[in-house]
Structure formats: structure tokens, C-alpha cells
Design an enzyme around this catalytic site. Sequence first.
Site, mmCIF file in Angstrom:
data_model
loop_
_atom_site.group_PDB
_atom_site.id
_atom_site.type_symbol
_atom_site.label_atom_id
_atom_site.label_comp_id
_atom_site.label_asym_id
_atom_site.label_seq_id
_atom_site.Cartn_x
_atom_site.Cartn_y
_atom_site.Cartn_z
ATOM 1 N N GLU A 269 5.096 -1.022 -3.370
ATOM 2 C CA GLU A 269 5.908 -1.098 -2.159
ATOM 3 C C GLU A 269 7.361 -1.337 -2.568
ATOM 4 O O GLU A 269 7.638 -2.167 -3.441
ATOM 5 C CB GLU A 269 5.403 -2.265 -1.297
ATOM 6 N N LYS A 329 3.367 2.047 6.816
ATOM 7 C CA LYS A 329 2.661 0.796 7.100
ATOM 8 C C LYS A 329 2.395 0.655 8.589
ATOM 9 O O LYS A 329 3.307 0.751 9.413
ATOM 10 C CB LYS A 329 3.496 -0.382 6.584
ATOM 11 N N CYS A 386 0.968 -4.005 1.201
ATOM 12 C CA CYS A 386 1.219 -5.447 1.234
ATOM 13 C C CYS A 386 0.198 -6.191 2.082
ATOM 14 O O CYS A 386 -0.998 -6.126 1.834
ATOM 15 C CB CYS A 386 2.649 -5.713 1.696
#
Length: 521
Positions: A269, A329, A386
Site C-alpha cells: 500500500e 480499497k 491494510c
Amino acid sequence: MPLRDPSRWWSAVLAVLGGLLTWAAFPDVGWWYAAAPGMALLFLAMRRDSARWNALLGFAWGLAFFVPLLTWADVAVGAVPWIALSVAEAGFVALFGAAWTWARRGEAVWRRASLQLVVFVVLWVAVEELRGIWPFGGFPWGRLAFSQADSPVLSLARLGGAPLVSAAVAAAGAALALAWLAARRFALLPMLGRVAVAVALVVVGLLVPMGTRAEDGTLTVGAVQGNVSEPGLHAFDNRREVLDNHLAGTYALLDQVEPGELDLVLWPENGTDIDPEVDAQAAADIDAAAQAMGAPMLIGTIQYPESGGRYNTSLLWEPGVGPVASYSKQRPAPFAEYIPLRSLVRPFSSAVDLVQNDMLAGTEPGVVPLESARLGRTVQIGDVICFEVAYDGIVRESVREGAEVLVVQTNNASFGYSAESTQQLAMARLRAVELGRATVQVSTVGVSAVIAPNGTVAQDTELFTADQLVARLPLRQSLTPAAVLGAWPSGVVGALAVVMTLAGMAGARRTRRDDRPEGAA
């Protein structure tokens, strides 16, 4: 004759000790076997028949647990948000304390230890599931399941996911508490039976078969951990530093492999701090690295649409072509990547102003199609970014959509040398088992790791170092029972929790309070 109630002072001590003991089960302390005794102390603390008092004890247990568990939030954004988050999460344990008190008031429950165990477990898992979806999309951090990465109990994730693992730990804790209460009554056989239940709940995972073999070939990947020069919130202040570090790490892979040997290069990321779809030089440098490797690259970046906001995006970069697929995301972190109620929160912490562009949520499942010339087919890469690894539905959806391996791209630079990265690694290990997929966690600063489908860490890196990993991952397409069941276990547990609580409240209306013994039967 019922046992004498514990004093209020002693109940509070038990609750705090229970919270601290359960925290010790999580990384970085990592005493997984401490989770069940921690839950046992919570069970014993809540023996008084007072919903308000047990809610207060639950809150105390929650503070003792969440405050040390979430110290990484202090590192990232300061003390006020850290304490606020800990207090909010402790509030859910307070809710559990009240619900547990109401539910066990039914005559059938307070007369039978076995029913007390079942109700305790159902309510605990239901509250875990609730705080994983509400408010602002929830915050599942600190579920009991995430403490069991090194435990035999982890194997149960393959059957019922995180809810089943949490249930086993909570049940073992309740069984230990009930065994203690039986021992105080000198009831030897009940005591031994309850200890046996606790032990069986821990070792039963050893009986679960764990498939790890490749089902349709293997994928050879290289993971690049580029590192940053300054840990913390200012890790990305030096323009191009993060991009240059990951470019250097990509070329360093050539010390381990020849050009063309890798099927895919993985960046974390925010692996580039400059959007290569906007900056021509960044695009040229990334493409040069991809061509030197002779392999496509999965790179993390930030995209800024013209309409405003930003996306946390992963791009699949084909050498000589550029981006050919992407994933954004789906679950941005509230109060970190976007700020709900900004005007109300600002007086409590100026850190909200560090987020000037709220992150937008992606809408597509985390599946990136990789055209593999070597395998002669399209390989589906499951991609989560994440904190998404903590959310059951997001990771499960990628596998149900065809993902054959999992990649967890994460940053972690803002969290310093805290346990955030290793706590996240424990979640990735659970996902590998739950969904039967080889998993790679790749971080800008660590911990990066290669995880087998049985949860074993085959390779890992240190925090705040530049490093590279090369691994051959088994490609798997079969679905585990947990993947097939999907969200059904969570829904069933939630419904049961409501029914049990209401039934206990209704049963209490038919029984005089003086006739209800405190605590366990």
C-alpha cells in the site's frame, strides 16, 4: 446453597486482570493461551445479578484490554484519539456485561452451567460481530480469534471463520470459570468435566484437516519492502523517497532471481507516493523496473479523481503497457483516512486536519486478474488493503469471486515500532487458514511475510528495514467450509443473542429475584 458473591472491589480487580491477561494473548506479547483465562476472569467477575454493575465491570475489562492493545493509535494520531477509540470499544464490552446479566436470569440458564456457557459464548461473539460492523462500518480489531495465530484453535477458522475461533476461546474461558466454581463447592466430577471441556476446545483444532497443496499450479512472486527514512506521520514527507525505495528494492530482487523468473512483483500500500497515471516520470521509472524484472507489478498508490476526494488503489502494471487492472480499497478507515463529523471532532484533536482529502470507498471486489503466459491462463489475485484484512466479508468475497492467492498490501509507516504490524500479520494468518489460500502480507516498512494456507509463516521481515521476499505460492481454487457458509454464522449468532437476552428478561419476570442465585450453578 449458592456460593457467596465476590465483593465489588474483588470483582473489579478480576475484571481488570482479565482484560490485561487477554491483551497479553495478542502480539507482541503473544501468549495465546492467556486469552481463555482472561475470559474466565471476566465470567467470574460478573457473578452479581446487576446489569448496571456488570456493565461497569465490562467497561473496566474493556479499558484494561483495549488501551494497551491499541497503543499504536497513540503513535499514529496522538493520545486523545487513542483513548477515545479505546473507550468506544470498551463500551461494547459494557453492553455484553448488561446483556449477559439479563440473559442468564431465565430459570433454565441460571440452573444449568452448560446453558450458562452457551449463552456467555453466543453473547460474546454477537457483540464482537456488532462492533465489527457499527458504527462507521465497525472496528473488528481485538476479536479473540485474532489472538490465536499460534494456537491449535486457529484451525477452526477453516470451518467457521473468526466467529468460531472466538467462540472456542470464550467457551474455554467459561468452562475454566465454571470448573473453578465447582472446585469451590468440592464438586470433583463437575470440576474435572469442565476442565476437560476447556482442554478439548483448545486441542480439537488439531483434528481439522488443512489442505496446503497447489491445486492448479504455483505462482512465483517477489515482495518488496522499500522502507522509509523517518517512521511516523511524516514518513511520506520527502517527495519520491518511497517510490525510489521501492524501485531500488525491485531491482534488488535480481540478486535472487533472473529476469522473467517471477510471475508477479508485489509492492505495498502506498508503495509509490506519486500517482504514475498522472506523473510521466514515475510511470516511466515503474515501467523500466517492470521490464527489467520481466514481470507485471502490483503497486499501491493514491488516486485523486477530478470530482474530489481520493482512492487508495492498487494497480496491476504490465511491462511496456502500464496499468491493466486495479482495485480500490472498499473500507477506508474512519477518523484516519476520512473524517466523519469533522466539525464535531476537531475540538478534541487537531489531527483531523491532517486528512485534507477524505478517502472514497471502492465498489468492486478485491480480485485482480493476472494474465500468466507461463501458466497459460488468467490467475485471480485476491487483494485487500491494510485494515481490510480485519473484515470478514471483504476478504471472503475476494475468494468467493475466484481468488487463488491472497495479497495484503499495507503501509504501517505511521505506527512506528508498535505491535500494529504484527497484530495485522496475525489477522492475515487467520485469513490464510479460514479461506485456504497462500497469503503474502507486503508492507512499506514491515512486517512483510509469506504465509502458507495452514497459517504457517514461511518467511518474514523486520520492522523498518529494506528487504525483499521471493516465494512460490500454491494456487488453490477449492472453497473451505467457512468460505461456503459466508456470513451465515454471524447472522445466526446475532439472532440467537437477541432471543437469549429477551428470553432471560422474560423469564426473570416470572422468578423472584431472591430465588435467583448469583453466578453459576
